[in-house]
Design an enzyme around this catalytic site. Structure first.
Site, PDB file in Angstrom:
ATOM      1  N   HIS A 191      -0.115  -4.467  10.189  1.00 32.56           N
ATOM      2  CA  HIS A 191      -0.447  -3.053   9.943  1.00 32.56           C
ATOM      3  C   HIS A 191      -1.452  -2.939   8.797  1.00 32.56           C
ATOM      4  O   HIS A 191      -2.399  -2.160   8.861  1.00 32.56           O
ATOM      5  CB  HIS A 191       0.810  -2.269   9.536  1.00 32.56           C
ATOM      6  CG  HIS A 191       1.702  -1.868  10.670  1.00 32.56           C
ATOM      7  ND1 HIS A 191       1.254  -1.140  11.757  1.00 32.56           N
ATOM      8  CD2 HIS A 191       3.034  -2.039  10.867  1.00 32.56           C
ATOM      9  CE1 HIS A 191       2.276  -0.903  12.569  1.00 32.56           C
ATOM     10  NE2 HIS A 191       3.364  -1.447  12.061  1.00 32.56           N
ATOM     11  N   GLU A 213       4.288  -6.477   9.496  1.00 33.85           N
ATOM     12  CA  GLU A 213       3.894  -5.506   8.463  1.00 33.85           C
ATOM     13  C   GLU A 213       2.505  -5.817   7.904  1.00 33.85           C
ATOM     14  O   GLU A 213       1.699  -4.907   7.704  1.00 33.85           O
ATOM     15  CB  GLU A 213       4.935  -5.464   7.337  1.00 33.85           C
ATOM     16  CG  GLU A 213       6.323  -5.002   7.776  1.00 33.85           C
ATOM     17  CD  GLU A 213       6.331  -3.627   8.426  1.00 33.85           C
ATOM     18  OE1 GLU A 213       5.485  -2.772   8.080  1.00 33.85           O
ATOM     19  OE2 GLU A 213       7.182  -3.394   9.313  1.00 33.85           O
TER      20      GLU A 213
END
Ligand SMILES: [Zn+2]
Length: 255
Positions: free
Chosen positions: A134, A131
């Site tokens: 990203h 995450e």
């Protein structure tokens, strides 16, 4: 995206302006060239606002069985992210869905439900690092930028070129349904694997983590699987970069 030469002149001009205005960005770790129109400050502000809203809607967990590992992993990953200046924040959210997210500006949320899938710190670090991958590769801003170009294109083309407009409309719709592109997912896997290894977490745990997700996907696929590529294809990609990640792991200052 179609080649510029194939586009009507007004659209071509709009796209050209957009491309000139945007400082062409470069993704960390992979070095992929990106077109990002959304200013960094604006993206961060959007992240801060969304984070505040999500925290108040879901509620924050103060359970140390969750907060202790999330804070430790978060601190280490932020430390090796190459962006220590970001206002990093790691929060455990009361949500039974096994999921996690990172918003622009270093705002990371981990659902309590993720602990049903992640069996240890290494596996938890695999999701969190993915995450964060990203976020530091600014994938949301890139996706928004692509959609904006598509919208500009649709306005410029109007009804004169219905064939092209249809194609662009489909691309735009797909961009809304699929949270990140497959390319961005593969990139987040790549960045995440390197980050977790650098932060002293065994990168091989990423493979087991995705297998756990796959097992869980039996009756009702978790949200995470519906927005991410099939575990099988991502495991193959991870195995390819695993030797490099293991070198990074061996060198980690946390070991
Ligand atoms: Zn992802």
């Amino acid at each position: 995206m179609p080649r510029l030469a194939a586009l009507p002149s007004r659209l071509a001009a709009a796209v050209a302006v957009a491309m000139t205005v945007a400082a062409c960005a470069e993704a960390p770790v992979t070095g992929r060239q990106q077109l990002i129109l959304l200013p960094e400050g604006q993206a961060r502000q959007m992240g801060v606002d969304a984070y505040r809203q999500i925290k108040s809607e879901k509620g924050i967990s103060g359970d140390p069985r969750y907060t202790q590992p999330v804070n430790e992993i978060g601190r280490r990953i932020a430390d090796v992210s190459g962006q220590p200046g970001l206002a990093w924040e790691f929060t455990v959210l009361e949500d039974e869905e096994p999921n996690a997210f990172a918003l622009p500006g270093g705002k990371v949320g981990v659902n309590t439900g993720l602990f049903k899938v992640a069996e240890n710190k290494d596996q938890l670090a695999a999701v969190m690092a993915h995450e964060v991958g990203h976020a530091i590769a600014r994938h949301s801003a890139e996706r928004v930028s692509r959609q904006a170009i598509v919208q500009v294109g649709q306005q410029a083309i109007g009804s004169q070129y219905p064939g092209m407009a249809d194609i662009l409309a489909q691309a735009s719709t797909l961009g809304l349904i699929l949270p990140f592109t497959r390319e961005q997912e593969a990139e987040a896997d790549h960045i995440g694997l390197m980050l977790m290894a650098k932060a002293g977490y065994d990168p091989r745990a990423a493979v087991q983590l995705w297998r756990n997700f796959e097992t869980l996907g039996g009756q009702r696929p978790p949200e995470f699987l519906s927005t991410h590529p099939a575990p099988g294809s991502r495991i193959a990609n991870l195995q390819q970069i695993m030797p490099k990640a293991l070198e990074e792991y061996a060198r980690s200052r946390y070991r």
